[in-house]
Design a protein around this motif. Structure first.
Motif, short mmCIF file in Angstrom:
data_model
loop_
_atom_site.label_atom_id
_atom_site.label_comp_id
_atom_site.label_asym_id
_atom_site.label_seq_id
_atom_site.Cartn_x
_atom_site.Cartn_y
_atom_site.Cartn_z
N ALA A 107 11.38 -101.77 -32.28
CA ALA A 107 11.26 -101.68 -30.70
C ALA A 107 10.80 -100.01 -30.56
CB ALA A 107 12.56 -101.84 -30.14
N ALA A 108 11.54 -99.19 -31.17
CA ALA A 108 11.34 -97.95 -31.03
C ALA A 108 9.72 -97.52 -31.29
CB ALA A 108 11.95 -96.83 -31.75
N ALA A 109 9.37 -98.07 -32.58
CA ALA A 109 7.79 -97.79 -32.88
C ALA A 109 7.01 -98.59 -31.90
CB ALA A 109 7.67 -98.68 -34.08
N VAL A 110 7.20 -99.68 -31.31
CA VAL A 110 6.42 -100.18 -30.21
C VAL A 110 6.34 -99.39 -29.27
CG1 VAL A 110 6.34 -102.31 -28.74
CG2 VAL A 110 6.96 -102.77 -31.01
N SER A 111 7.71 -98.64 -28.76
CA SER A 111 7.44 -98.01 -27.62
C SER A 111 6.57 -96.68 -27.61
CB SER A 111 8.78 -97.50 -27.40
OG SER A 111 8.82 -96.60 -26.20
N ALA A 112 6.71 -96.02 -28.97
CA ALA A 112 6.17 -95.11 -29.27
C ALA A 112 4.55 -95.09 -29.26
CB ALA A 112 6.45 -94.30 -30.77
N LEU A 113 3.92 -96.32 -30.00
CA LEU A 113 2.74 -96.72 -29.87
C LEU A 113 2.05 -97.13 -28.70
CD1 LEU A 113 2.94 -98.90 -33.32
CD2 LEU A 113 1.75 -96.88 -32.87
N GLN A 166 8.79 -96.15 -40.30
CA GLN A 166 9.37 -96.22 -38.92
C GLN A 166 10.40 -97.48 -38.73
OE1 GLN A 166 8.81 -93.50 -36.97
NE2 GLN A 166 7.64 -92.98 -38.88
N VAL A 167 9.76 -98.53 -39.24
CA VAL A 167 10.76 -99.82 -38.88
C VAL A 167 11.74 -99.78 -39.88
CG1 VAL A 167 10.49 -102.18 -38.75
CG2 VAL A 167 8.62 -100.89 -38.16
N GLY A 168 11.64 -99.50 -41.19
CA GLY A 168 12.51 -99.87 -42.24
C GLY A 168 13.81 -98.75 -42.20
N GLY A 169 13.34 -97.55 -41.87
CA GLY A 169 14.33 -96.53 -41.52
C GLY A 169 15.20 -96.23 -42.92
N SER A 170 16.34 -95.97 -42.66
CA SER A 170 17.30 -95.60 -43.89
C SER A 170 17.77 -96.93 -44.76
CB SER A 170 18.78 -94.98 -43.55
OG SER A 170 19.25 -95.89 -42.45
N ASP A 171 17.27 -98.22 -44.07
CA ASP A 171 17.84 -99.14 -44.88
C ASP A 171 17.06 -99.64 -45.92
OD1 ASP A 171 19.92 -99.75 -43.31
OD2 ASP A 171 18.90 -100.67 -41.56
N TRP A 225 -5.35 -100.84 -37.75
CA TRP A 225 -4.50 -99.75 -37.44
C TRP A 225 -4.81 -98.80 -36.42
CZ3 TRP A 225 -6.66 -100.27 -42.02
CH2 TRP A 225 -7.65 -99.26 -42.59
N LEU A 226 -6.42 -98.58 -36.20
CA LEU A 226 -6.74 -97.74 -35.10
C LEU A 226 -6.73 -98.09 -33.96
CD1 LEU A 226 -9.86 -96.83 -37.37
CD2 LEU A 226 -8.01 -95.33 -36.90
N ASP A 227 -6.17 -99.59 -33.65
CA ASP A 227 -5.79 -99.82 -32.27
C ASP A 227 -4.12 -99.77 -32.12
OD1 ASP A 227 -5.04 -101.19 -30.04
OD2 ASP A 227 -6.04 -103.00 -30.44
N PRO A 228 -3.73 -98.82 -31.46
CA PRO A 228 -2.16 -98.73 -31.39
C PRO A 228 -1.57 -99.87 -30.75
CG PRO A 228 -3.32 -96.66 -30.48
CD PRO A 228 -4.31 -97.74 -30.74
N ASN A 229 -2.19 -100.65 -30.07
CA ASN A 229 -1.46 -101.96 -29.37
C ASN A 229 -1.41 -103.01 -30.30
OD1 ASN A 229 -0.94 -103.49 -27.00
ND2 ASN A 229 -2.66 -104.81 -27.53
N ARG A 230 -2.51 -103.25 -31.32
CA ARG A 230 -2.42 -104.11 -32.44
C ARG A 230 -1.31 -103.51 -33.55
NH1 ARG A 230 -7.99 -105.20 -31.25
NH2 ARG A 230 -8.55 -107.28 -31.25
N LEU A 231 -1.35 -102.32 -33.79
CA LEU A 231 -0.18 -102.02 -34.71
C LEU A 231 1.37 -102.04 -34.20
CD1 LEU A 231 -0.32 -100.61 -37.54
CD2 LEU A 231 0.02 -98.29 -36.23
N ALA A 232 1.10 -102.16 -33.08
CA ALA A 232 2.60 -102.35 -32.31
C ALA A 232 3.08 -103.68 -32.54
CB ALA A 232 2.53 -102.05 -30.84
N THR A 233 1.96 -104.69 -32.31
CA THR A 233 2.24 -106.05 -32.59
C THR A 233 2.84 -106.23 -34.17
OG1 THR A 233 0.62 -106.77 -31.10
CG2 THR A 233 1.27 -108.40 -32.88
N VAL A 234 2.12 -105.46 -35.13
CA VAL A 234 2.43 -105.49 -36.49
C VAL A 234 3.93 -104.94 -36.64
CG1 VAL A 234 1.81 -104.64 -38.93
CG2 VAL A 234 0.17 -105.23 -37.38
N ALA A 235 4.10 -103.80 -36.17
CA ALA A 235 5.39 -103.47 -36.05
C ALA A 235 6.51 -104.39 -35.79
CB ALA A 235 5.70 -102.00 -35.30
N THR A 236 6.43 -105.19 -34.65
CA THR A 236 7.22 -106.19 -34.20
C THR A 236 7.46 -107.23 -35.32
OG1 THR A 236 6.99 -105.81 -31.77
CG2 THR A 236 7.70 -107.96 -32.56
N LYS A 237 6.39 -107.72 -35.81
CA LYS A 237 6.51 -108.50 -37.07
C LYS A 237 7.01 -108.12 -38.20
CE LYS A 237 4.08 -111.81 -34.55
NZ LYS A 237 4.95 -113.17 -34.19
N LEU A 238 6.89 -106.99 -38.59
CA LEU A 238 7.44 -106.19 -39.77
C LEU A 238 8.98 -106.16 -39.46
CD1 LEU A 238 7.32 -105.12 -42.50
CD2 LEU A 238 6.97 -102.76 -41.38
#
Length: 307
Positions: free
Chosen positions: A178-184, A54-59, A145-158
């Motif tokens: 940011a898109a992953a954070v929104s979905a989570l 989700q975060v890395g995408g095509s890059d 990862w079973l807490d979407p809120n915590r996983l959103a924090t991981v997404a931001t840091k990643l």
């Protein structure tokens, strides 16, 4: 030297090495070679693979290290696979789940997701039936990862980690994070609303994997065992049966990748049924979001939640 400043050849070598040596490690996923000159990000197991994609995408080129249907705790790595991890641009993992990965990663090219969030202690009876894989060194619960809120924090840091390592694509990493954070965030709201009006808040599980979910949504997890590979003692089963009866539990949760035998025995003792609650340690039929929504529906039925 940062991981993303390694040469294109090193990235390609890492992908090729992981492909040709997959058979050397038990449960290791077969992976395609790197595509072009994209940096390779190795994800230790499914939820982290989903997030990295989700975060890395095509890059980036994301490699999932653990094959579908394999218990992540059981992963073993061959020598060449260890070399492949060390040559990758970045490895995303959670310390304490896979000792082989813990030993293989290097600080400058790895991201431990547990360092991005506030962790909670390991299961309520840690030590009674033996420590869960890796918990001797990590007393916290690793199933964040079973807490979407915590996983959103991981997404931001990643996203921040990838942006700093590869400035040319920084905006893309930040936008996708940011898109992953929104979905989570949307998923988190669905869980909060869906579990707010339940008849019981007690979650009886075969394996204590749902501590973060319980912590986030004000549920009480009562696990039969800390380690999915360890048979619980008769005393522990009796203790959980008493709690289940006292709190009107109607469902004992089992999970994918683990035998339902213990949960079925307990269910028969307390007059309850069993249902599968997926800890998402392996790739589901859909993806992380759809599997979590399936879990929510299962919980709502089992706990008597009203819409």
């Amino acid at each position: 030297m940062s991981g993303f400043s390694r040469s294109c050849a090193a990235g390609l070598l890492a992908g090729a090495t992981l492909l040709t040596t997959a058979a050397c490690g038990s449960g290791a996923a077969e992976t395609p070679p790197g595509q072009g000159d994209k940096p390779e990000v190795v994800a230790a197991f499914y939820p982290l693979q989903w997030l990295a994609e989700q975060v890395g995408g095509s890059d980036v080129q994301v490699t999932g290290l653990t094959a579908p249907g394999v218990e992540p705790h059981d992963l073993e790595l061959g020598i060449q696979q260890v070399t492949g991890i060390r040559d990758a641009a970045l490895t995303v993992y959670i310390k304490g789940i896979q000792p082989a990965v813990d030993d293989a990663v290097e600080a400058e090219t790895s991201f431990d997701a547990a360092t991005a969030v506030t962790t909670i202690p390991a299961g309520e009876h840690a030590g009674e039936e033996g420590e869960e894989h890796g918990h001797a060194e990590t007393p916290y619960d690793t199933h964040l990862w079973l807490d979407p809120n915590r996983l959103a924090t991981v997404a931001t840091k990643l996203g921040e980690r990838l942006a700093a390592a590869d400035p040319a694509h920084a905006q893309g990493f930040k936008d996708r994070a940011a898109a992953a954070v929104s979905a989570l965030g949307t998923l988190d709201q669905e869980f909060a609303k869906g579990l707010s009006t339940c008849k019981t808040k007690t979650l009886v599980t075969a394996h204590e994997a749902f501590g973060y979910l319980a912590d986030r949504y004000q549920l009480k997890q009562v696990g039969i065992t800390l380690d999915p590979d360890t048979e619980p003692s008769p005393t522990r089963i009796s203790e959980v049966a008493k709690v289940a009866k006292a709190e009107g539990v109607t469902t004992i949760f089992t999970e994918t990748l683990v035998s339902p035998k213990v949960a079925e025995v307990l269910a028969s003792q307390v007059g309850a049924r069993t249902a599968v609650l997926d800890p998402l340690e392996s790739k589901p039929s859909g993806d992380y979001l759809s599997a979590m929504r399936d879990n929510l529906k299962t919980l709502q039925t089992a706990l008597g939640c009203t819409a």
